[in-house]
Scaffold this active site. Structure first.
Site, PDB file in Angstrom:
ATOM      1  N   PRO A   1     -18.568   9.475   2.260  1.00  0.00           N
ATOM      2  CG  PRO A   1     -17.704  11.136   0.844  1.00  0.00           C
ATOM      3  CD  PRO A   1     -18.343   9.791   0.813  1.00  0.00           C
TER       4      PRO A   1
ATOM      5  N   GLY B   1     -24.383  14.586   2.282  1.00  0.00           N
ATOM      6  CA  GLY B   1     -25.603  14.231   1.524  1.00  0.00           C
ATOM      7  C   GLY B   1     -25.559  12.976   0.689  1.00  0.00           C
ATOM      8  CG  LEU B   2     -22.390  11.956  -1.224  1.00  0.00           C
ATOM      9  CD1 LEU B   2     -20.901  11.682  -1.622  1.00  0.00           C
ATOM     10  CD2 LEU B   2     -23.163  12.065  -2.482  1.00  0.00           C
ATOM     11  N   GLY B   3     -25.602  10.069   1.789  1.00  0.00           N
ATOM     12  CA  GLY B   3     -26.578   8.801   2.371  1.00  0.00           C
ATOM     13  C   GLY B   3     -25.623   8.129   3.252  1.00  0.00           C
ATOM     14  CB  SER B   4     -22.585   8.499   5.247  1.00  0.00           C
ATOM     15  OG  SER B   4     -23.038   9.280   6.280  1.00  0.00           O
TER      16      SER B   4
ATOM     17  CB  ALA C   1     -29.712   6.422   4.502  1.00  0.00           C
ATOM     18  CB  ALA C   2     -25.144   3.895   3.314  1.00  0.00           C
TER      19      ALA C   2
ATOM     20  CG  ASP D   1     -31.559  10.617   2.461  1.00  0.00           C
ATOM     21  OD1 ASP D   1     -32.251  11.120   1.474  1.00  0.00           O
ATOM     22  OD2 ASP D   1     -30.644  11.146   2.978  1.00  0.00           O
TER      23      ASP D   1
HETATM   24  O1  PMV Z   1     -29.587  13.751   3.367  1.00  0.00           O
HETATM   25  P1  PMV Z   1     -29.226  14.793   2.264  1.00  0.00           P
HETATM   26  O2  PMV Z   1     -28.605  15.887   2.513  1.00  0.00           O
HETATM   27  O3  PMV Z   1     -29.154  14.267   0.763  1.00  0.00           O
HETATM   28  O4  PMV Z   1     -30.863  15.607   2.171  1.00  0.00           O
HETATM   29  C1  PMV Z   1     -32.071  14.843   2.181  1.00  0.00           C
HETATM   30  C2  PMV Z   1     -33.095  15.380   1.221  1.00  0.00           C
HETATM   31  C3  PMV Z   1     -34.236  16.346   1.910  1.00  0.00           C
HETATM   32  O5  PMV Z   1     -35.130  16.639   1.079  1.00  0.00           O
HETATM   33  C4  PMV Z   1     -33.372  17.877   1.929  1.00  0.00           C
HETATM   34  C5  PMV Z   1     -34.327  15.969   3.302  1.00  0.00           C
HETATM   35  C6  PMV Z   1     -35.398  14.851   3.258  1.00  0.00           C
HETATM   36  O6  PMV Z   1     -35.613  14.384   4.340  1.00  0.00           O
HETATM   37  O7  PMV Z   1     -35.967  14.356   2.215  1.00  0.00           O
END
Ligand code: PMV
Length: 314
Positions: A97, A101-104, A106-107, A150
């Site tokens: 999704p 915040g589930l890393g889409s 970065a993945a 991430d």
């Molecule tokens: O990408 P998210 O929403 O899981 O958040 C990353 C975590 C934070 O600490 C809020 C930001 C970061 O760059 O580490």
């Protein structure tokens, strides 16, 4: 025609989000159920990028300046030292999704970098450390001031203890002594991490002493959580997660919806619960013992969770 594929998992931040931007540790876990994949083939004519889920295809040469896939592609081509761009057909797909915040982000970047590096005959650029470094450059365009956690956990695909550092981050993949089960519940509210990270920075600048204290508290929770994971102590881990949530609330990155989900999970017997990631929306985590998965999932749904994933780590 030769084709190369690679994939990368989603991720959750178990504890330490936000404070990690300020040099405190965080723990992140790969989320194997949801993944991004990239496929690179030799093409003809110009290099194209195809986003399968959005059914959108565009030429690399015509991509927007901040297009993450074009950026990732150009980074790998530059690192590989290719004199001219070979014509490639790049396809990206993901069932992670977006903006939860589930890393889409970065993945997808990680899968693309890895597939492209291998396709170009540069496996040295496809190992976890190299991929994490390149994916970080892509994340910077989207997050503003990302910590790097991430892209690191997604590239290593292992539980990771992470401390942002100059010139080097401290990256410690570690072993979980006894498997843990987490429910990952979607609040249904989309919340860009960039905005919450910027807002925490504003508050920190206005009251550094208070915020440094909150960050240090998160850091202690993370140290305790790592020790608990390495000792197989789920009760202690759960308590620390809930403590971490209280600190994130004080940083104003929780929300009524996230608090309601946390309360519902704890009420139904979760060992601990907290928001995960940027906050004010996105996902929350509940740590549960096997027998409580059903009741906690039902309680989360009844409290308004849009979707609940179950994942086991270790
Ligand atoms: O990408 P998210 O929403 O899981 O958040 C990353 C975590 C934070 O600490 C809020 C930001 C970061 O760059 O580490």
């Amino acid at each position: 025609m030769s084709a190369t594929e690679a994939s990368a998992p989603g991720k959750v931040i178990l504890c330490g989000e936000h404070a990690v931007v300020y040099g405190y540790p965080a723990i992140a876990l790969p989320l194997a159920q949801v993944r991004a994949t990239a496929r690179v083939e030799d093409g003809d004519g110009e290099t194209t990028i195809y986003l399968r889920d959005l059914e959108r295809r565009y030429p690399l040469a015509g991509a927007a300046a901040d297009d993450p896939f074009a950026l990732a592609t150009r980074l790998v081509l530059a690192e590989a030292g290719l004199p001219a761009t070979p014509p490639l057909a790049i396809t990206i797909a993901s069932n992670i999704p977006i903006a939860g915040g589930l890393g889409s982000g970065a993945a997808t970047a990680t899968a693309l970098i890895r597939a492209l590096a291998r396709h170009l005959g540069r496996p040295d650029l496809a190992d976890a450390a190299a991929v994490a470094r390149l994916a970080f450059a892509v994340e910077q365009v989207h997050h503003g001031t990302p910590s790097g956690v991430d892209n690191t956990v997604v590239a290593y695909e292992r539980p990771v203890y992470f401390v942002r550092g100059e010139p080097e981050n401290r990256i410690e993949p570690f072993r979980v002594a006894a498997p843990i089960t987490l429910l990952v519940a979607d609040s249904g509210v989309s919340s860009p991490t960039r905005a919450t990270v910027a807002d925490v920075r504003r508050q920190w600048l206005a009251d550094p002493a208070r915020f440094d204290g909150l960050f240090a508290g998160c850091g202690r929770a993370v140290e305790g959580a790592r020790a608990a994971l390495e000792a197989g102590d789920r009760e202690r881990l759960g308590r620390l997660m809930t403590e971490n949530h209280a600190l994130l609330r004080e940083m104003t990155v929780s929300s009524a919806t996230l608090d309601r989900l946390v309360t519902a999970a704890l009420g139904a017997g979760a060992l601990g619960a907290k928001l995960s990631g940027g906050g004010r929306g996105g996902n929350m985590l509940a740590l549960v013992d096997g027998g409580r998965v059903g009741p906690v999932r039902d309680a989360l749904r009844a409290a308004g969770a849009r979707a609940v994933l179950t994942t086991t780590v270790g």
